[in-house]
Design a protein around this motif. Structure first.
Motif, PDB file in Angstrom:
ATOM      1  N   ALA A  93      20.819  96.884  67.894  1.00 49.55           N
ATOM      2  CA  ALA A  93      19.407  97.507  67.473  1.00 49.55           C
ATOM      3  C   ALA A  93      18.458  97.313  68.697  1.00 49.55           C
ATOM      4  N   GLN A  94      18.375  95.847  69.122  1.00 45.94           N
ATOM      5  CA  GLN A  94      17.532  95.603  70.051  1.00 45.94           C
ATOM      6  C   GLN A  94      17.621  96.378  71.593  1.00 45.94           C
ATOM      7  N   GLU A  95      18.906  96.998  71.634  1.00 48.09           N
ATOM      8  CA  GLU A  95      18.965  97.774  72.778  1.00 48.09           C
ATOM      9  C   GLU A  95      18.964  99.173  72.576  1.00 48.09           C
ATOM     10  N   ASP A  96      18.356  99.408  71.381  1.00 44.42           N
ATOM     11  CA  ASP A  96      17.929 100.954  70.935  1.00 44.42           C
ATOM     12  C   ASP A  96      19.161 101.559  71.111  1.00 44.42           C
ATOM     13  N   THR A  97      20.204 101.126  70.360  1.00 45.93           N
ATOM     14  CA  THR A  97      21.661 101.661  70.205  1.00 45.93           C
ATOM     15  C   THR A  97      21.720 102.229  68.878  1.00 45.93           C
ATOM     16  N   HIS A  98      22.404 103.292  68.408  1.00 44.66           N
ATOM     17  CA  HIS A  98      22.719 103.333  67.058  1.00 44.66           C
ATOM     18  C   HIS A  98      24.127 103.227  66.775  1.00 44.66           C
ATOM     19  N   VAL A  99      24.405 102.817  65.578  1.00 43.40           N
ATOM     20  CA  VAL A  99      25.998 102.500  65.112  1.00 43.40           C
ATOM     21  C   VAL A  99      26.178 103.735  64.230  1.00 43.40           C
ATOM     22  N   LEU A 100      27.143 104.397  64.552  1.00 44.13           N
ATOM     23  CA  LEU A 100      27.724 105.381  63.775  1.00 44.13           C
ATOM     24  C   LEU A 100      28.942 104.995  62.859  1.00 44.13           C
ATOM     25  N   ASP A 101      29.601 104.048  63.209  1.00 44.59           N
ATOM     26  CA  ASP A 101      30.579 103.644  62.392  1.00 44.59           C
ATOM     27  C   ASP A 101      31.155 102.307  62.835  1.00 44.59           C
ATOM     28  N   ILE A 102      31.676 101.339  61.910  1.00 49.32           N
ATOM     29  CA  ILE A 102      31.738  99.797  62.186  1.00 49.32           C
ATOM     30  C   ILE A 102      32.989  99.614  61.326  1.00 49.32           C
ATOM     31  N   HIS A 103      34.012  98.934  61.963  1.00 44.69           N
ATOM     32  CA  HIS A 103      35.223  98.603  61.212  1.00 44.69           C
ATOM     33  C   HIS A 103      35.667  97.245  61.703  1.00 44.69           C
ATOM     34  N   SER A 104      36.022  96.141  60.892  1.00 40.60           N
ATOM     35  CA  SER A 104      36.538  94.828  60.966  1.00 40.60           C
ATOM     36  C   SER A 104      38.003  94.583  60.700  1.00 40.60           C
ATOM     37  N   GLU A 105      38.603  93.966  61.739  1.00 39.08           N
ATOM     38  CA  GLU A 105      39.894  93.792  61.159  1.00 39.08           C
ATOM     39  C   GLU A 105      40.289  92.227  61.589  1.00 39.08           C
ATOM     40  N   PRO A 106      39.962  91.249  60.468  1.00 40.81           N
ATOM     41  CA  PRO A 106      40.195  89.973  60.472  1.00 40.81           C
ATOM     42  C   PRO A 106      41.604  89.380  60.896  1.00 40.81           C
ATOM     43  N   THR A 107      41.880  88.524  61.569  1.00 43.46           N
ATOM     44  CA  THR A 107      43.205  87.916  61.725  1.00 43.46           C
ATOM     45  C   THR A 107      43.127  86.342  61.113  1.00 43.46           C
ATOM     46  N   ARG A 108      43.735  86.275  60.155  1.00 42.66           N
ATOM     47  CA  ARG A 108      43.945  85.135  59.337  1.00 42.66           C
ATOM     48  C   ARG A 108      44.480  83.966  59.911  1.00 42.66           C
ATOM     49  N   ARG A 109      45.640  84.188  60.820  1.00 43.54           N
ATOM     50  CA  ARG A 109      46.445  83.369  61.445  1.00 43.54           C
ATOM     51  C   ARG A 109      45.555  82.549  62.449  1.00 43.54           C
ATOM     52  N   ASP A 110      44.692  82.989  63.335  1.00 49.20           N
ATOM     53  CA  ASP A 110      44.271  82.122  64.294  1.00 49.20           C
ATOM     54  C   ASP A 110      42.653  82.325  64.131  1.00 49.20           C
ATOM     55  N   GLY A 111      42.014  82.615  63.028  1.00 46.81           N
ATOM     56  CA  GLY A 111      40.624  82.525  62.931  1.00 46.81           C
ATOM     57  C   GLY A 111      39.990  83.398  63.807  1.00 46.81           C
ATOM     58  N   ARG A 112      40.320  84.757  64.330  1.00 47.30           N
ATOM     59  CA  ARG A 112      39.525  85.678  65.073  1.00 47.30           C
ATOM     60  C   ARG A 112      39.455  87.002  64.442  1.00 47.30           C
ATOM     61  N   VAL A 113      38.539  87.911  64.822  1.00 45.52           N
ATOM     62  CA  VAL A 113      38.319  89.083  64.214  1.00 45.52           C
ATOM     63  C   VAL A 113      38.167  90.140  65.444  1.00 45.52           C
ATOM     64  N   ARG A 114      38.429  91.214  64.942  1.00 43.49           N
ATOM     65  CA  ARG A 114      38.193  92.322  65.832  1.00 43.49           C
ATOM     66  C   ARG A 114      37.468  93.638  65.325  1.00 43.49           C
ATOM     67  N   LEU A 115      36.421  93.689  66.097  1.00 41.33           N
ATOM     68  CA  LEU A 115      35.355  94.883  65.561  1.00 41.33           C
ATOM     69  C   LEU A 115      35.595  95.797  66.440  1.00 41.33           C
ATOM     70  N   ARG A 116      35.637  97.213  65.709  1.00 43.69           N
ATOM     71  CA  ARG A 116      35.707  98.603  66.173  1.00 43.69           C
ATOM     72  C   ARG A 116      34.644  98.985  65.810  1.00 43.69           C
TER      73      ARG A 116
END
Length: 729
Positions: free
Chosen positions: A676-699
């Motif tokens: 938002a600070q960079e004046d960019t608009h989010v059209l879609d967001i999707h989260s893919e958590p990985t339970r084994r290593d405590g990481r997440v991927r945001l698309r």
């Protein structure tokens, strides 16, 4: 404001008395109606200042020829209950008064800081902070007038409160009155503060003045008659008056010259007022012809005005009876400026008090008001000298400054747009190197947060640490100060070349991978940035001389230029370009009336080199020139590849972004806030958590203006805590 019929209650006696003053005649009907309306609505009021203090405040503002907005703001500020009731109406109907009230409220921050510091150290920073946070500088005369009124009636306060008020006056108000050239307020503020801070010395000098008052007054009358006759003989129209002596100025001169009371030249002083500048010098010649001048006691502040635009001729002579005498010579206009200072500018601009003014005089007043607005860059009061002159010249080079506070309340001045990291490097180089976080007014903020005047900044440091390379990348916004950036660059300069080459290589590879240019030929960038080898370019990137995004932009421009078609085939007469194609986001050379769409595989952005591929039934698909899909299709059917150019940009383009990060609390909030600070608009967001290593991927699917905006956003996303990678999908 409209009058109120049949009021149910009367205004407080203090307000009635103030509104009855002649100075309030112009604002009386509207103010009385507004105050009565608020009180009739059921809101009582308690005056924060005693009625006589408020009356003295209005009298001082009237002396400065203040306008109705200033008088109304001064009255409403101390009538706190009524002010709160009228606040919405004031903001809607009288924005100038609302701004003056806001300025007085903001000034309370400086008073609190002064009390917190217990007058320790220099108060120059507090004066600068006050002027920085006040949006309308007419607030300053209100503050000076109210402080003068309080000092006049300070005798009824307990001793400790009286001393605190006097200390505040000496540290803040008197120097401000001096800088604005409002001498009538300055002298009295200084004397009253001196009376409460140094009572014994004050009383001793006062007694010495009183003991010799009658003899001095007779002497001044004799001087006036003699000088008036001499000036009249020279056909000079002049007014001669005795100049009142102020106790603080006498004490200050005794301290500066280290001489006793009896050896001061200006205990006996007169002031000569004439019509114009030539008459000033003619009067000076008359004075020197009449009495012998004292060597070294002449100052020409007309040819060389003081920093606050004070102008006058000062000379000391051996007058009648062999006694030292000071003579000040100035025009009537200069005298008005000296007495009222900047307030005289507002008076003259309103056309009151002076019938005819020359263009030169108006230009001088305009210069003075411009000087007033540059007060933020003025240095602490000191004697004239080379160091002071150089400091003033240096301050003229600064466009804008902000004034922030340390946790202990000390004021630090920084360039406009400065960040907590700039603040850390200002405090100490090692604090900057070890900085790992910051708080502003108790709230944790990112290191690229833009500071504002009045912010209280606290730096969180590691026990051991070193600066980061991305602090040098200007587009990341970590450092606004050239001095801070130089400190970081010097730290990295001390490293060996191999480490700089490695760091530069990593920064470049990271940026080029983000934008899909990792296979691009670096030669165009080497030529543009005058680097003999790729290693030289990598060192420039590592030291912050060249940003990674600048290299990527140079490579993109080269790819785009290389992919442009020859001039002779840009327009083929057999295929005229349609109106629809001309006004779209793309220009397809030689082809009209075809559907054009962005390829989903590479999603090119405005500014990137592109090419079109003629599909079966879906029009032209626009790809980046280095897109693997385009290369595969063109290898099979090269005749379907068409030159395409960016046309007029519309509302932006879509881009898919991947963010790999450690799954932590507030990660998504930090990511979306940054977008938002960079004046960019989010059209879609999707989260893919990985339970084994405590990481997440945001698309994320974003709408961005162009490639440059996306590049900056990816760089800042990559700098968020816990983010391991941010790149285009």
């Amino acid at each position: 404001m409209t009058d109120v019929a049949s009021p149910r209650s009367e205004l407080p006696d203090g307000l009635n008395a103030v509104l009855a003053m002649p100075a309030c005649a112009a604002i009386r009907p509207a103010m009385r109606a507004a105050l009565q309306s608020a009180i009739d609505s059921g809101d009582g009021d308690t005056l924060r200042d005693a009625p006589d203090v408020l009356a003295d405040t209005v009298s001082a503002l009237a002396m400065l020829e203040s306008d109705g907005d200033v008088l109304a703001a001064a009255i409403l500020h101390v009538a706190s209950g009524v002010r709160e009731r009228l606040q919405p109406r004031i903001a809607r109907e009288f924005p100038a008064v609302a701004m003056l009230l806001e300025g007085q409220k903001a000034a309370s921050q400086v008073w609190a800081l002064h009390a917190e510091r217990q007058a320790g150290g220099s108060s120059e920073g507090l004066r600068r902070l006050l002027l920085a946070i006040v949006r309308d500088l007419r607030v300053v005369p209100i503050l000076l007038a109210r402080q003068l009124a309080r000092m006049r009636h300070a005798g009824r306060l307990p001793p400790e409160q009286r001393r605190a008020l006097a200390q505040l006056t000496r540290d803040i108000h008197a120097p401000l009155a001096n800088r604005l050239g409002i001498w009538q307020l300055k002298w009295e503020l200084e004397d009253l503060a001196f009376r409460d801070l140094e009572p014994d010395t004050y009383q001793r000098i006062a007694r010495l003045l009183d003991d010799k008052r009658s003899g001095r007054e007779r002497y001044i009358e004799q001087v006036k008659r003699t000088l008036e006759a001499a000036l009249a003989a020279q056909d000079l129209h002049a007014e001669v008056a005795g100049r009142p002596k102020h106790i603080f100025s006498i004490w200050k001169k005794m301290q500066k010259k280290n001489i006793p009371f009896g050896e001061l030249y200006d205990l006996r002083a007169v002031r000569v007022l004439v019509d114009d500048i030539p008459a000033c010098y003619a009067a000076l010649g008359t004075v020197h012809a009449l009495w012998q001048p004292v060597p070294g006691e002449f100052d020409d502040y007309i040819a060389r005005p003081k920093r606050n635009d004070y102008r006058s001729l000062h000379t000391a002579v051996i007058g009648p009876e062999g006694k030292a005498l000071e003579v000040q010579i100035r025009t009537f206009d200069m005298h008005a400026q000296a007495e009222l200072g900047v307030a005289a500018h507002w008076r003259y601009k309103e056309g009151r008090g002076v019938e005819h003014r020359s263009a030169a005089a108006d230009a001088a007043l305009d210069r003075k008001i411009e000087w007033m607005r540059r007060l933020l860059d003025s240095h602490a009061e000191r004697d004239d000298g080379n160091a002071g002159l150089l400091g003033e010249i240096d301050s003229e080079l600064v466009e804008d400054r902000i004034y922030v506070l340390t946790p202990k309340g000390e004021v630090v001045d920084l360039p406009h747009g400065a960040t907590p990291l700039d603040f850390a490097y200002h405090v100490h180089t090692e604090v900057g190197h070890r900085c790992r976080g910051a708080k502003v007014d108790g709230r944790i903020v990112p290191l690229d947060h833009k500071l504002h005047s009045g912010d209280r900044v606290e730096i969180m440091v590691a026990k051991a640490g070193e600066p980061r390379r991305d602090w040098l990348v200007a587009s990341n916004g970590f450092l606004a100060s050239t001095r801070s950036r130089e400190k970081v660059r010097n730290w990295f300069n001390k490293l060996d070349r191999a480490r700089n080459v490695q760091a530069g290589r990593e920064l470049l590879e990271k940026e080029l991978k983000r934008v899909g240019l990792q296979q691009a030929d670096p030669s165009p960038a080497l030529q543009k940035f005058n680097a003999a080898t790729l290693e030289d370019l990598q060192v420039q990137v590592a030291l912050g001389d060249v940003g990674p995004h600048q290299v990527a932009r140079a490579l993109l421009e080269h790819e785009r230029a290389r992919s442009e078609p020859p001039r002779e085939v840009v327009r083929q007469p057999a295929y005229p370009r349609s109106r629809a194609t001309q006004t779209s986001s793309f220009t397809v050379v030689g082809v009209g009336n075809l559907l054009v769409q962005i390829a989903r595989c590479c999603q090119p952005l405005p500014g990137e080199a592109i090419a079109g591929y003629l599909t079966r039934g879906r029009g032209i698909s626009v790809h980046r020139v280095d897109c693997a899909t385009l290369q595969r299709l063109s290898a099979a059917q090269p005749q379907r590849v068409l030159p395409v150019e960016w046309g007029r940009q519309g509302s932006g383009s879509e881009a898919d972004v991947l963010v790999d990060a450690v799954d932590r609390k507030w990660l998504l909030k930090d990511v979306t806030n940054l977008i938002a600070q960079e004046d960019t608009h989010v059209l879609d967001i999707h989260s893919e958590p990985t339970r084994r290593d405590g990481r997440v991927r945001l698309r994320l699917r974003l709408r961005v203006a162009d490639y440059g905006q996306l590049s900056r956003l990816l760089g800042k996303l990559d700098g968020l805590p816990g983010v391991e990678r941010a790149c285009r999908a």
